[in-house]
Design a protein around this motif. Structure first.
Motif, short mmCIF file in Angstrom:
data_model
loop_
_atom_site.label_atom_id
_atom_site.label_comp_id
_atom_site.label_asym_id
_atom_site.label_seq_id
_atom_site.Cartn_x
_atom_site.Cartn_y
_atom_site.Cartn_z
N LEU A 84 12.77 -12.93 -1.10
CA LEU A 84 12.41 -11.85 -0.19
C LEU A 84 13.45 -10.73 -0.19
O LEU A 84 14.66 -10.97 -0.35
CB LEU A 84 12.23 -12.41 1.21
N ARG A 85 12.94 -9.52 -0.01
CA ARG A 85 13.76 -8.32 -0.01
C ARG A 85 13.60 -7.60 1.32
O ARG A 85 12.55 -7.75 1.98
CB ARG A 85 13.32 -7.40 -1.15
N PRO A 86 14.55 -6.77 1.70
CA PRO A 86 14.39 -6.01 2.95
C PRO A 86 13.11 -5.19 2.97
O PRO A 86 12.49 -5.04 4.04
CB PRO A 86 15.64 -5.13 2.96
N GLU A 87 12.67 -4.69 1.83
CA GLU A 87 11.45 -3.88 1.79
C GLU A 87 10.18 -4.71 1.98
O GLU A 87 9.08 -4.15 2.08
CB GLU A 87 11.35 -3.09 0.47
N ASP A 88 10.31 -6.04 2.04
CA ASP A 88 9.16 -6.89 2.36
C ASP A 88 8.94 -6.99 3.87
O ASP A 88 7.95 -7.58 4.32
CB ASP A 88 9.35 -8.30 1.79
N THR A 89 9.85 -6.44 4.65
CA THR A 89 9.71 -6.46 6.10
C THR A 89 8.44 -5.75 6.53
O THR A 89 8.22 -4.59 6.17
CB THR A 89 10.92 -5.80 6.77
N ALA A 90 7.59 -6.45 7.26
CA ALA A 90 6.30 -5.89 7.67
C ALA A 90 5.57 -6.88 8.56
O ALA A 90 5.97 -8.05 8.66
CB ALA A 90 5.43 -5.58 6.45
N VAL A 91 4.52 -6.41 9.16
CA VAL A 91 3.56 -7.31 9.80
C VAL A 91 2.55 -7.71 8.72
O VAL A 91 1.97 -6.84 8.07
CB VAL A 91 2.85 -6.64 10.98
N TYR A 92 2.38 -9.00 8.56
CA TYR A 92 1.47 -9.52 7.53
C TYR A 92 0.17 -9.94 8.19
O TYR A 92 0.16 -10.69 9.16
CB TYR A 92 2.13 -10.69 6.81
N TYR A 93 -0.93 -9.45 7.60
CA TYR A 93 -2.26 -9.73 8.12
C TYR A 93 -3.06 -10.53 7.09
O TYR A 93 -3.08 -10.16 5.91
CB TYR A 93 -3.01 -8.44 8.41
N CYS A 94 -3.72 -11.57 7.55
CA CYS A 94 -4.67 -12.24 6.67
C CYS A 94 -6.06 -11.63 6.91
O CYS A 94 -6.35 -11.16 8.01
CB CYS A 94 -4.70 -13.74 6.89
N ALA A 95 -6.84 -11.62 5.87
CA ALA A 95 -8.17 -11.04 5.93
C ALA A 95 -9.12 -11.89 5.11
O ALA A 95 -8.69 -12.61 4.20
CB ALA A 95 -8.14 -9.61 5.41
N ALA A 96 -10.39 -11.80 5.42
CA ALA A 96 -11.37 -12.61 4.70
C ALA A 96 -12.73 -11.93 4.69
O ALA A 96 -13.05 -11.11 5.55
CB ALA A 96 -11.48 -14.00 5.33
N SER A 97 -13.49 -12.30 3.67
CA SER A 97 -14.86 -11.82 3.56
C SER A 97 -15.73 -12.93 2.99
O SER A 97 -15.29 -13.66 2.10
CB SER A 97 -14.92 -10.60 2.65
N PRO A 98 -16.95 -13.07 3.48
CA PRO A 98 -17.86 -14.06 2.92
C PRO A 98 -18.48 -13.61 1.60
O PRO A 98 -19.16 -14.38 0.94
CB PRO A 98 -18.93 -14.22 4.00
#
Length: 125
Positions: A84-98
């Protein structure tokens, strides 16, 4: 419904795994993805896994460091993040589609109907 968890603070070079638990539908027939949004930036694609084609896609910035996987028995999708790098700092969202999203559209956020609430990952010493 998607529920993301597992975020936290980690030092540069460290690893973290975030999870996304699905309810109401089996993950075995979902195209699943992770997006992230850093402070002051737009949401960006990280990775996706298509059940219809059994293939995976990664953003160039995470290729070789991040891995998406799923455990259909647990109805859970994972994002393993290494180096991991400092630039990976973020809010991570999972998403899905059928739907079986076509290749040219898999990186577009507007193709995903279901979204988790996000989990914050901070990479800092």
């Amino acid at each position: 419904q998607l529920q993301a968890s597992g975020g936290g603070r980690v030092q540069p070079g460290g690893s973290l795994r975030v999870s996304c638990a699905a309810s109401g539908r089996s993950t075995s027939t979902l195209t699943v993805a992770w997006f992230r949004q850093a402070p002051g930036k737009e949401r960006e694609f990280v990775t996706a896994d298509r059940w219809s084609h059994r293939d995976r896609y990664y953003a160039d910035s995470v290729k070789g460091r991040f891995t998406i996987s799923r455990d259909n028995a647990k109805n859970t999708v994972y994002l393993q993040m290494n180096s991991l790098r400092p630039e990976d700092t973020a809010v991570y969202y999972c998403a899905a589609s059928p739907r079986g999203i076509i290749t040219s559209q898999v990186r577009r956020a507007d193709n995903y109907e279901y979204w988790g609430q996000g989990t914050l990952v901070t990479v800092s010493s």
